[in-house]
Design an enzyme around this catalytic site. Structure first.
Site, mmCIF file in Angstrom:
data_model
loop_
_atom_site.group_PDB
_atom_site.id
_atom_site.type_symbol
_atom_site.label_atom_id
_atom_site.label_comp_id
_atom_site.label_asym_id
_atom_site.label_seq_id
_atom_site.Cartn_x
_atom_site.Cartn_y
_atom_site.Cartn_z
ATOM 1 N N GLU A 1 0.866 -1.561 -0.552
ATOM 2 C CA GLU A 1 -0.408 -0.081 -0.408
ATOM 3 C C GLU A 1 0.987 1.176 0.106
ATOM 4 O OE1 GLU A 1 -3.523 1.750 2.490
ATOM 5 O OE2 GLU A 1 -3.598 0.124 1.993
ATOM 6 N N ASP B 1 -3.348 -3.563 3.405
ATOM 7 C CA ASP B 1 -3.961 -3.049 4.982
ATOM 8 C C ASP B 1 -4.939 -4.081 4.237
ATOM 9 O OD1 ASP B 1 -2.049 -1.830 5.897
ATOM 10 O OD2 ASP B 1 -3.186 -0.360 5.285
ATOM 11 N N TYR C 1 -2.264 -3.316 13.690
ATOM 12 C CA TYR C 1 -2.902 -2.832 12.395
ATOM 13 C C TYR C 1 -3.790 -1.904 13.565
ATOM 14 C CZ TYR C 1 -5.538 -1.010 8.091
ATOM 15 O OH TYR C 1 -5.975 -0.245 7.412
#
Length: 726
Positions: free
Chosen positions: A8, A108, A318
């Site tokens: 990403e 992600d 995360y």
């Protein structure tokens, strides 16, 4: 056999490459875009980064009315100004894709990450997304990335991708069409432009803020009286409160005071209780944002940005999660052993490592995509973290350590004093066993009110009994953290988007106040006009139903195209009603802005300008800058130039300002207390400098540089390893 892994962001691509490579990966570049090549399990692997979304939605043809539904995915630099840098990334990925025969998405693992991967595969790589595989991970440690590699998913998560695409389409349909409708209503009512906006989540969020503002405005204070007893014990004074907390009649309050003064006063009852206080549950994003606001005053958006940086540095898991549960296979002992290497956590980690069994406290909420937020155990190098990053990291680590610790024990004491049959309550509380408060107590506030020993029946020395007049207070205004919690409770927005919605309301000029949110007159009238004429636009129920449909798409229980079509049909009906009442809505909005007053083009953009204005419309906006001031006259008024302040000096606390070398003309950053303070930093010589509230290496400010339609953030300390933030 060449495998192309799409990450990403550039720093995530680097993390993946160094985790998977057998040896050291080779860094290469196509133009200015880096990628990494290495071998793994006999495969030649290339890891290439995106920079977030590389593709966005835009109309197929330029139109200036509403409704508009004919949209398509285009490169983001086509859809949005200032995104020119994305062209290089798209070109680099497309070039690498031509030589690859296997594709893996490693963005992600959430709906936005899946949309990024899906659109990159389809529009940059020209590859059927169903042919790609998926790496799924919740932390950027070598161990987690290797586990993701050896447990690779056979396809991307099409439930997430479809839900994310549906959200993008619906947000575009509702946001652009409703914003155009609002803008058109002002134009029709006044003949001039004032660019306004609303949206699928923005409208209902503003609505509940307006409801609270009206409660405050309509509130009428009611007088009441409280009665207090001042008593003495062992030479110390204590205050007891009358058992009836509020007395609405003044004559009754006077009577109670007079009767209680007659005495005698004695201790009627003593109650002592001990209660266990269990550790707080693991952080999900919402609780982290609220705790960071309480501890440091950080806005929800700032907290998310900091947590995202810590994740990308491999220090925490995360952040965009709604789970309050930790992974079942997480090696707690390894994490604790690594945290024990940091002096501030060493005693707590060592104590836990001595326990035979480590069982953390967990909450009720779960998230199928990611676990609760936890520290990975990887350690940063000294100076790698900014002050803000250290604060959030400390909060996360201490919360994690607290999960394994014993409950705290709080003792409460309630003393009932009887004076002529009138009872007064004296309350005390203290911590008798710290438990988890040893590590997390700095972020939890418990009152410590220590009372002496009282025995039932003993006389009490009363110094004074008096009444105090007070007034009821209006409901409190929402704090930014409370807004996020309210959105969560109502089921509108997502864990990843709520902070941005709040920021949008600030940028539109609908709300103000960083700690206590106040709705501006403009924000009030926008909701009032919509609620009166087209209430569905600010309906929490309608927006909540949309969110539920997104969940159904993700779970494979609803069809993406069907949900989009149903939402489109609802919007068409709403816009039909809006058009019929457009003039009335415009007139109501003008009551808050002043008839004929318009916004400058720059301000209009900040407040959500509809992107596609005709040249004639743009000239009209420019002619009406500052309510009709001619632009040439505005240029003639040259304000006094003052040095641009970009932050505070980390050495003396003075202002860091942009200065220019007298000989070379080159700009640099210097302390305002020079020559007493000699702190200076070099600066890039091109582009507009825009201050931010962030700091980086050793307190060095982070500034935004804007040049040639591109914006990026840099740390002014050029020795910073990660000096380019975006």
């Amino acid at each position: 056999m060449v495998t192309l892994i799409i990450a990403e962001k550039p720093n995530v691509a680097r993390k993946i490459a160094y985790a998977l490579a057998e040896g050291k990966p080779v860094r290469k570049a196509i133009g200015k875009v880096p990628h990494y090549e290495f071998m793994r399990d006999g495969k030649r692997i290339i890891v290439a980064p995106a920079v977030g979304h590389l593709f966005s939605l835009a109309p197929r043809m330029k139109t200036y009315g509403y409704p508009i539904f004919d949209i398509e995915w285009v490169p983001i630099y086509v859809a949005e100004k200032g995104k020119g840098y994305a062209k290089d990334y798209i070109k680099a990925i497309a070039t690498l894709a031509k030589g690859a025969n296997e594709f893996i998405i490693a963005c992600d693992y959430d709906t936005e990450g899946e949309v990024i991967g899906y659109t990159v595969l389809k529009y940059a790589c020209d590859v059927d997304p169903s042919k790609a595989k998926r790496m799924k991970f919740s932390a950027l440690t070598k161990k987690d990335l290797l586990r993701a590699w050896y447990n690779i998913e056979p396809t991307i998560n099409f439930g997430m991708a479809d839900a994310g695409i549906a959200r993008h389409v619906l947000d575009w349909y509702w946001g652009v069409n409703l914003s155009r409708a609002l803008t058109s209503s002002i134009k029709r009512a006044s003949g001039k432009w004032m660019v306004l906006s609303t949206g699928r989540v923005q409208g209902p969020t503003l609505k509940f803020l307006v409801d609270r503002e009206k409660e405050i405005q309509d509130f009428k204070p009611t007088p009441y009286w409280v009665i207090k007893m001042l008593l003495e014990k062992n030479g110390e004074q204590y205050t007891a409160t009358y058992e009836k907390e509020r007395i609405l009649d003044e004559e009754e309050a006077k009577r109670v005071v007079e009767e209680a003064k007659r005495g005698p006063a004695f201790v009627e009852k003593v109650e002592v209780r001990q209660q266990k206080r269990h550790p707080p549950v693991p952080f999900d994003l919402g609780t982290l944002q609220r705790e960071a606001y309480s501890a440091f005053g950080y806005s929800p958006k700032k907290t998310l940005e900091i947590a995202q940086r810590l994740y990308e540095k491999g220090l925490q898991s995360y952040p965009r999660t709604s789970s309050q549960k930790l992974p079942k296979n997480l090696n707690f002992r390894t994490i604790l052993q690594n945290l024990a290497k940091l002096s501030e956590y060493k005693p707590f980690a060592h104590a836990l490592l001595g326990e035979e069994r480590l069982k953390p406290v967990e909450g009720k909420k779960d998230d199928p995509a990611h676990p609760a937020i936890y520290p990975t155990g990887e350690l940063s190098k000294p100076g790698d973290l900014t002050k803000d990053e250290r604060n959030i990291y400390d909060l996360i680590v201490r919360r994690f350590l607290a999960l394994f610790m014993e409950p705290a024990v709080r003792e409460t004491m309630k003393v009932v004093v009887n004076s002529n049959s009138h009872r007064f309550i004296l309350s005390g509380a203290r911590t008798v066993k710290e438990g988890w408060l040893k590590v997390y107590g700095k972020y939890v506030k418990f009152d410590e009110v220590i009372l002496p020993v009282f025995k039932e029946g003993e006389p009490v020395k009363v110094l004074q009994i008096k009444r105090e007049k007070k007034k009821t207070k209006p409901p409190a205004r929402y704090s930014p953290a409370a807004v996020i919690k309210r959105m969560e409770d109502l089921g509108i927005g997502t864990k990843a988007t709520r902070a941005q919605i709040l920021e949008t309301l600030y940028n539109r000029g609908y709300i103000e106040g960083k700690r206590k949110i106040k709705v501006t007159p403009l924000g009030m009238r926008v909701v009032e006009a919509l609620e009166k004429n087209v209430p569905d636009i600010v309906s929490v129920e309608l927006t909540k139903a949309f969110e539920e449909n997104m969940e159904k798409i993700m779970a494979g229980k609803a069809n993406r195209e069907q949900v989009i079509e149903e939402s489109k049909n609802q919007l068409v009906k709403i816009l039909q009603v809006f058009r019929e009442k457009e003039l009335d809505i415009g007139k109501m909005l003008l009551e808050s802005t002043g008839t004929g007053v318009t916004l400058s083009k720059a301000t209009a953009k900040k407040r959500g300008a509809v992107k596609e204005l005709s040249e004639e419309e743009e000239r009209e906006v420019q002619r009406t800058v500052d309510g009709g001031t001619d632009s040439k006259k505005a240029k003639a008024r040259k304000p006094e130039k003052r040095p641009l302040v970009i932050g505070k000096c980390p050495k003396c606390g003075g202002d860091l300002v942009v200065r220019y070398n007298r000989k070379t003309g080159k700009r640099f950053v210097g302390c305002s207390n020079w020559p007493k303070c000699d702190v200076t930093y070099p600066l890039l010589q091109r582009g507009e400098i825009i201050p931010t509230d962030e700091t980086c290496c050793g307190g060095a400010p982070v500034v935004k540089i804007r040049e040639r339609g591109r914006e990026y953030e840099v740390c002014v300390d050029m020795n910073c390893r990660d000096w380019r933030k975006k």
